[in-house]
Write a protein that holds these residues in place. Sequence first.
Motif, mmCIF file in Angstrom:
data_model
loop_
_atom_site.group_PDB
_atom_site.id
_atom_site.type_symbol
_atom_site.label_atom_id
_atom_site.label_comp_id
_atom_site.label_asym_id
_atom_site.label_seq_id
_atom_site.Cartn_x
_atom_site.Cartn_y
_atom_site.Cartn_z
ATOM 1 N N LYS A 100 9.016 19.223 -5.270
ATOM 2 C CA LYS A 100 9.066 19.017 -3.814
ATOM 3 C C LYS A 100 7.699 18.619 -3.281
ATOM 4 N N TRP A 101 6.663 19.313 -3.725
ATOM 5 C CA TRP A 101 5.318 19.021 -3.230
ATOM 6 C C TRP A 101 4.800 17.707 -3.811
ATOM 7 N N GLU A 102 5.131 17.434 -5.059
ATOM 8 C CA GLU A 102 4.719 16.174 -5.670
ATOM 9 C C GLU A 102 5.339 14.985 -4.941
ATOM 10 N N ALA A 103 6.605 15.147 -4.517
ATOM 11 C CA ALA A 103 7.279 14.065 -3.787
ATOM 12 C C ALA A 103 6.596 13.798 -2.446
ATOM 13 N N LYS A 104 6.153 14.866 -1.778
ATOM 14 C CA LYS A 104 5.442 14.693 -0.504
ATOM 15 C C LYS A 104 4.137 13.923 -0.719
ATOM 16 N N SER A 105 3.464 14.204 -1.828
ATOM 17 C CA SER A 105 2.212 13.516 -2.123
ATOM 18 C C SER A 105 2.460 12.034 -2.418
ATOM 19 N N LYS A 106 3.463 11.784 -3.244
ATOM 20 C CA LYS A 106 3.760 10.381 -3.591
ATOM 21 C C LYS A 106 4.137 9.567 -2.357
ATOM 22 N N ALA A 107 4.812 10.220 -1.387
ATOM 23 C CA ALA A 107 5.242 9.526 -0.171
ATOM 24 C C ALA A 107 4.156 9.510 0.900
ATOM 25 N N ARG A 108 2.986 10.048 0.582
ATOM 26 C CA ARG A 108 1.868 10.115 1.537
ATOM 27 C C ARG A 108 2.296 10.774 2.851
#
Length: 500
Positions: free
Chosen positions: A453-461
């Motif tokens: 979940k947190w990695e996805a937020k990072s990838k999506a800026r």
Amino acid sequence: MHHPAEKPSTDRRSFLKNGATVGAAASVAMTLPERAKAAAGANERLRIGFIGPGGRGFGAHVKTLCDLHKEGRKIDLVGVAEVYETQRDMVADYIKDKTGTDPGRYVDYNDMIAKENLDAVCIGTPDHWHHKQIIDSLAAGLNVYCEKPMTKTVEEAFNVENKWRASGKVMQVGVQSTSLPVWNEIRALLQDGKLGKVLGFQTEYFRNSNVGQWRYYKLVADMNPKKIDWQRWLGTNEDLAPEMPFDRAVYKQWRRFWPFGSGMFTDLFVHRTTSMLKATGLRIPGRVVGAGGIFMEYDGRDVPDVATVAADFNEGVQGLITATMCNQESRVNQLIRGHYGTFELGNGEGFDGFDFVPERRQVTSQGDSAKRTFENERISTQPVKNTTKAHFANFLDACEAGEPELCNNPPDLGAAAMAVVNLGAQSYRNGEVYFVDSDNRDISTKDPGWAAKWEAKSKARELPNHIAGWKAGDFGSKLDEPEYMDLAGPWTDGKDPAGS
């Protein structure tokens, strides 16, 4: 000396799917008719009974309310329900001497509730009795003060929260430090962005003892099955604890054994955790893991003497609670960290202020920080000489007004603290990580994809999550984008994405 330990639960079932949904910093919202239900009722003075006034129940509950009675509060202490005959008579005699009222004396708290026309009860029993006694008292239309922890298990805590909301009654959980004004003051500063994006809190409750934690509660010959209703204390008829032979150490030092509590997790960590949740506005954690062990206190206990809980919240905040029961001179500071600075609170509860420690200017000189100054600062707060007395006065105020939302530690906060510390204890015992769905209160050891979940937020800026009540927009919550990052990106078919 061996005592049967409560078997750790490995059931993957959900805990209380019918729980009411609460926001991260939800306050109690009651209608006027519900508030009327919470008030004293027909009695002009609050009639209060005591359930299990042992060490804390007598030393804090009874003595404090006797003092408040002497100071003119409209309360009468009219009943004592206690399974230990000697303790029951001592408490009742004390109340008679200090207030002039000779309280009814009971073994079974249900008899006291049935006969004494009560408005409120104060519960000071061991943890494994709290849930049943709270539910029975709310069902009888009574306001409740319950010593911490609110319950023994997390599912019990969520159930109490639901029953309390439906009852319209006043309930206070006995973490007395929540009556310090500092937590509301810190929360307002955090919501205003004083620290920028809030990242975590750190807290502790260190102790040390030459006899082992909780073994300093003295055993006396008078504690015996002739004076103590052992089966009622255990709660075997109510399936609250397993059958076991009478043992003075279990009776008096029950905090050392799993069937009755969770050691430092629920006896001590719950203090500091509740305060930190109140300060940050955080409530139900999303992920909890516990660690520790019995590394020195080999005295027959079940519970660890070194423990740590790490709790991650959906607001993008981590809580760390850590301590040992064998060292207290090198304590960890209580603090709250943000991207632009830290609030340092030191230790204990005797606050006259706390420190703002800013991050270095290379960080705080980011584009949105020009409107703020970043200097070391001492922020004053009003100390409270006697937090226990303040906490009970707050409870009486709420009862007299019939307004549950006036309580400084209501059950929604009590349940959130239990979710942190009790799941930490379960994690330590079971070797598993616990995940909580804050919407429906499902608890599972199956990872819902927490890290992903947190990695996805990072990838999506994306922008970060924030604590409830956040008012500062993007302040202290965004990274600068260096010009050289224009050179970043995957090379597709050997072509430079920057066009160089």
